[in-house]
Enzyme design. Sequence first.
Site, PDB file in Angstrom:
ATOM      1  N   HIS A  22       0.856  -1.177   0.000  1.00 19.45           N
ATOM      2  CA  HIS A  22       0.000   0.000   0.000  1.00 19.45           C
ATOM      3  C   HIS A  22       0.895   1.231   0.000  1.00 19.45           C
ATOM      4  O   HIS A  22       0.885   2.011   0.938  1.00 19.45           O
ATOM      5  CB  HIS A  22      -0.935   0.007   1.224  1.00 19.45           C
ATOM      6  CG  HIS A  22      -1.756  -1.237   1.371  1.00 19.45           C
ATOM      7  ND1 HIS A  22      -2.431  -1.572   2.524  1.00 19.45           N
ATOM      8  CD2 HIS A  22      -2.032  -2.230   0.493  1.00 19.45           C
ATOM      9  CE1 HIS A  22      -3.066  -2.723   2.352  1.00 19.45           C
ATOM     10  NE2 HIS A  22      -2.841  -3.147   1.134  1.00 19.45           N
TER      11      HIS A  22
HETATM   12  C1  LIG Z   1       0.023  -9.376  -1.608  1.00 18.07           C
HETATM   13  C2  LIG Z   1      -0.814  -8.158  -1.837  1.00 18.07           C
HETATM   14  C3  LIG Z   1      -2.008  -7.996  -1.156  1.00 18.07           C
HETATM   15  C4  LIG Z   1      -2.817  -6.877  -1.362  1.00 18.07           C
HETATM   16  N1  LIG Z   1      -3.995  -6.804  -0.704  1.00 18.07           N
HETATM   17  C5  LIG Z   1      -4.791  -5.737  -0.876  1.00 18.07           C
HETATM   18  C6  LIG Z   1      -6.043  -5.656  -0.210  1.00 18.07           C
HETATM   19  O1  LIG Z   1      -6.453  -6.572   0.495  1.00 18.07           O
HETATM   20  N2  LIG Z   1      -6.798  -4.552  -0.382  1.00 18.07           N
HETATM   21  C7  LIG Z   1      -6.377  -3.529  -1.156  1.00 18.07           C
HETATM   22  O2  LIG Z   1      -7.106  -2.535  -1.229  1.00 18.07           O
HETATM   23  N3  LIG Z   1      -5.208  -3.581  -1.823  1.00 18.07           N
HETATM   24  C8  LIG Z   1      -4.411  -4.659  -1.708  1.00 18.07           C
HETATM   25  N4  LIG Z   1      -3.218  -4.737  -2.393  1.00 18.07           N
HETATM   26  C9  LIG Z   1      -2.855  -3.615  -3.280  1.00 18.07           C
HETATM   27  C10 LIG Z   1      -3.511  -3.743  -4.656  1.00 18.07           C
HETATM   28  O3  LIG Z   1      -3.042  -4.883  -5.311  1.00 18.07           O
HETATM   29  C11 LIG Z   1      -3.197  -2.496  -5.472  1.00 18.07           C
HETATM   30  O4  LIG Z   1      -3.696  -1.365  -4.787  1.00 18.07           O
HETATM   31  C12 LIG Z   1      -3.820  -2.494  -6.866  1.00 18.07           C
HETATM   32  O5  LIG Z   1      -3.493  -3.627  -7.603  1.00 18.07           O
HETATM   33  C13 LIG Z   1      -3.359  -1.229  -7.578  1.00 18.07           C
HETATM   34  O6  LIG Z   1      -3.862  -1.146  -8.879  1.00 18.07           O
HETATM   35  P1  LIG Z   1      -2.996  -0.416  -9.981  1.00 18.07           P
HETATM   36  O7  LIG Z   1      -3.757  -0.496 -11.235  1.00 18.07           O
HETATM   37  O8  LIG Z   1      -2.588   0.905  -9.471  1.00 18.07           O
HETATM   38  O9  LIG Z   1      -1.647  -1.291 -10.073  1.00 18.07           O
HETATM   39  P2  LIG Z   1      -1.451  -2.815 -10.493  1.00 18.07           P
HETATM   40  O10 LIG Z   1      -2.710  -3.564 -10.351  1.00 18.07           O
HETATM   41  O11 LIG Z   1      -0.270  -3.337  -9.786  1.00 18.07           O
HETATM   42  O12 LIG Z   1      -1.087  -2.710 -12.037  1.00 18.07           O
HETATM   43  C14 LIG Z   1       0.032  -1.997 -12.500  1.00 18.07           C
HETATM   44  C15 LIG Z   1       0.578  -2.679 -13.742  1.00 18.07           C
HETATM   45  O13 LIG Z   1       1.476  -1.807 -14.428  1.00 18.07           O
HETATM   46  C16 LIG Z   1       2.557  -2.541 -14.935  1.00 18.07           C
HETATM   47  N5  LIG Z   1       3.690  -1.627 -15.163  1.00 18.07           N
HETATM   48  C17 LIG Z   1       4.453  -1.010 -14.241  1.00 18.07           C
HETATM   49  N6  LIG Z   1       5.395  -0.244 -14.831  1.00 18.07           N
HETATM   50  C18 LIG Z   1       5.221  -0.382 -16.161  1.00 18.07           C
HETATM   51  C19 LIG Z   1       5.900   0.154 -17.300  1.00 18.07           C
HETATM   52  N7  LIG Z   1       6.936   0.993 -17.156  1.00 18.07           N
HETATM   53  N8  LIG Z   1       5.471  -0.214 -18.531  1.00 18.07           N
HETATM   54  C20 LIG Z   1       4.420  -1.077 -18.694  1.00 18.07           C
HETATM   55  N9  LIG Z   1       3.755  -1.614 -17.645  1.00 18.07           N
HETATM   56  C21 LIG Z   1       4.146  -1.259 -16.393  1.00 18.07           C
HETATM   57  C22 LIG Z   1       2.811  -3.573 -13.862  1.00 18.07           C
HETATM   58  O14 LIG Z   1       3.550  -4.676 -14.363  1.00 18.07           O
HETATM   59  C23 LIG Z   1       1.375  -3.937 -13.441  1.00 18.07           C
HETATM   60  O15 LIG Z   1       0.886  -5.018 -14.189  1.00 18.07           O
HETATM   61  C24 LIG Z   1      -2.397  -5.852  -2.237  1.00 18.07           C
HETATM   62  C25 LIG Z   1      -1.190  -6.000  -2.924  1.00 18.07           C
HETATM   63  C26 LIG Z   1      -0.406  -7.141  -2.749  1.00 18.07           C
HETATM   64  C27 LIG Z   1       0.846  -7.288  -3.511  1.00 18.07           C
END
Ligand SMILES: Cc1cc2nc3c(=O)[nH]c(=O)nc-3n(C[C@H](O)[C@H](O)[C@H](O)COP(=O)(O)OP(=O)(O)OC[C@H]3O[C@@H](n4cnc5c(N)ncnc54)[C@H](O)[C@@H]3O)c2cc1C
Lengths: 232, 588
Positions: free
Chosen positions: B517
């Site tokens: 987070h």
């Molecule tokens: C073990 C674990 C447990 C969690 N549990 C919770 C929970 O219970 N509740 C909660 O609210 N949140 C939880 N989270 C957090 C949650 O997963 C994230 O808040 C959420 O996935 C964020 O969404 P996002 O789209 O911002 O990023 P993500 O879903 O991570 O997606 C980002 C994507 O961008 C890609 N990327 C990064 N840089 C580049 C680049 N330069 N070029 C191309 N692609 C790129 C990455 O590979 C990834 O696939 C948890 C996380 C983990 C790891």
Amino acid sequence: MSDANFKLNRRRFLQAGAAGTMLSAGYASGAFAKTATPALSEFTPEFFTADEWKFIMAATDRLIPADGEGPGALDARVPVFIDGQMAGPFGHAADWYMEGPHDPNAPAQLGYQSPLTPAEVYRAAIAELNAWCNDKHGSIFAELDKATKDSVLTALEKGEIKLESTKGANFFSLLLQNTKEGYFADPMYGGNHDMVAWKYIGFPGARASFREWVGVEKPYPLGPVDISGKRG
Amino acid sequence: MARQEKKRDVVIVGLGWTGSIMGMELCNEGLDVLALERGGDRDTVPDFQYPQVADELKYGVRYGFMQKPRKSTVTIRRSESETALPYRHLGSFLPGDGVGGAGMHWNGHTFRPMQEEFELKSYVEKNFGKDLISDDMAIQDWGISYKELEPYFDRFEKVAGISGYAGNLNGEIREGGNPFEAPRSDEFPMPPLDQTVDSNMFADAARKMGYHPYHRPSAVASTSYTNPYGMQLGPCNFCGFCERFGCLNYSKSSPQTCILDALKRKENFEYRTNAEVLKVELAADGKTAKGVTYIDANGEEVYQPADLVILAAYQLHNVHLMLLSGIGQAYNAATGEGVVGKNYAYQTNGGTALFFKDVDFNPFVGNGSNGHVIDDFAINQIDFGKEGFIGGSYISSGTFNGQPIRSMRLPADTPKWGAGWKEGIKDWYGHSMAIGSHGSNMSYHSNHLDLDPTYKDQHGRPLMRMTFNWKPNDIRMTQFMKSKIEPLAESMNPDIMQSSFKSEGAMYDVRPYQTTHNVGGAIMGTDPQSSAVNKFQQSWDVHNVFVLGASAFPQNIQYNPTGTVGALAYWAVDAIRKDYLPNPRPLA
Ligand SMILES: Cc1cc2nc3c(=O)[nH]c(=O)nc-3n(C[C@H](O)[C@H](O)[C@H](O)COP(=O)(O)OP(=O)(O)OC[C@H]3O[C@@H](n4cnc5c(N)ncnc54)[C@H](O)[C@@H]3O)c2cc1C
Ligand code: SF4
């Protein structure tokens, strides 16, 4: 050296009896024939040299000894697991950021800062520790008596023995972590042989389906299964 | 010279939760959308299939689904006087990598923040006075209210298919729900999940103490459900290989189970995997972006022009890309000038373990979002003036897994190895539970992100540098939670009880897992002097760049971030659709 091997064989023999008792007491029982795995004493490591292997056998045997109830590290074939890990991507830090500069004197809280891969850490640390044991106790680690082995491991754990060759990596915690991994990981990685560790603590392995058990407060009756589908 | 690809209406960087939402909604608008994901492709079949996925070592311990530091990492220091060192292998946080992002291996706790959290600075000043905000603190209002965001929380919860029970339905307080939550316009799409033994014991004890336990809102299906995109979820079987794993059962909400199959069917959508974006390319005047440059699967550099650039790369990578591309002025901690990189914050957690010799908890029966929660010590329930800190926590209990390598809880006096350890694991495996506090983390001028002067990534770009440490305010907050959790734990009469809460002087330790987070660094707000994006997640400086994710949080909420991240994505895309596309310009 033959002495160490002899002890090992005898221990395995005794443990086989104990494991048999555990199986017949369990539910999913020993109806499945054990696959014939060559004895640990006949295993040829892929990564470790003969001297290193002696250390791994001796050290894991002290970290999770065969004494008392439950399997020891050797019964679970933990050394086979560690050898496989060191020969594979983990041992080579395949996923880790390894670029310099390295600051081996960094605070531990900033994490791993050694230029060495885990495999290189094992190699260097075992050599240095064996030299230390030779110096202090007149023989390599594997040939010390149990109590002395334990005192060496304790001193290593507490940082009283400082391994100069592996600064920035904590060899003891790596070894202990890998030993526990080998004890509990799926048997396909070479350790947790016949799911002995899972049976011992009551973890059902890869069953992964417990809908009817939600909120039920009584002992779960089924033994483990592993990823290959074998029952323990 | 980079290869140039055909221009697109929209290019999305990252295909996790926010990238998938933006892809779907912008495709529905008829735009030609391309998503670039740095990791590999991934789907339930074959990647999360039983039994291969039930592998603790590969996924739980060796982080099989997560970011590989060799390819992408940060450096970390606790203060300006320390030299930042690389986060060489994962520990404290586990960013995602590959289609689905961290959204495929998360736990699924899906909360809404309290209304007060969106206006935290004003709320504190109004109710407790300005003096409570120390000079080092950098807390801000979000520039958006809960009321404005409510329909978008509702939308995300319906797409993700959240299980729960509303405690405040249009102002009506309902028994069994969370009485302290902000009003919801609708009930959860699925009823709450059944609970495990520990969760039920905790709820009973909490009720006896006069607290208000409710079921954790979870992105884990309690029944069969079809979401607004026609995607189907089936009831969870409590497999116990949930967080850090992909779901083997189409039960955990993820981009895969809730969006991607429907999105992939659209002709105006394309995604490329193993496509790592290096930089957003700006027009000569720096006021708009022309597209992005990425490295393709063959290592070739590709220039991808687009009219609209969506950064959906996760908080850390969004900020890194902004710093590398010169989108917004980089924050300078010495002068306090600049905005990109400021207000990095984390999560302040603690917990008490309870051991019961005679209770069989069967800890392998669990899901990533199991548990009961109380909000009796949440942000809007604490007199900050009296207690001397700003912040709050939710307190919860409920097992997620009983995997023996990573979840072997033992009494503190158990030896770490040897015969005593072996005895300990037999005696205590399956005979313990924990009550945890999950708390806010304020932002500070000295906790921030910038580019590292020394360490480079595989493409020769500077790594991002994180400067972060725990501060007295948040330690006082977590100690307060300890003083509330311990009597509750004691009332349950465990044989052994032990607590772990940060105490005075605690330094950030990158080794043990804490949470993924990470927040802030490209924060939202009402003016370009103090925030990097406006309330629509639009860069103040480069108006055709929108930045999604928890990078927008001005400080961390007491809850897990993704409910808010999802709501903000729906809110932003609504503004893009209704207001930006007809007339592209700065929206605020
Ligand atoms: C073990 C674990 C447990 C969690 N549990 C919770 C929970 O219970 N509740 C909660 O609210 N949140 C939880 N989270 C957090 C949650 O997963 C994230 O808040 C959420 O996935 C964020 O969404 P996002 O789209 O911002 O990023 P993500 O879903 O991570 O997606 C980002 C994507 O961008 C890609 N990327 C990064 N840089 C580049 C680049 N330069 N070029 C191309 N692609 C790129 C990455 O590979 C990834 O696939 C948890 C996380 C983990 C790891
Ligand atoms: S616990 Fe439930 S939601 Fe989680 S991975 Fe298993 S089946 Fe899926």
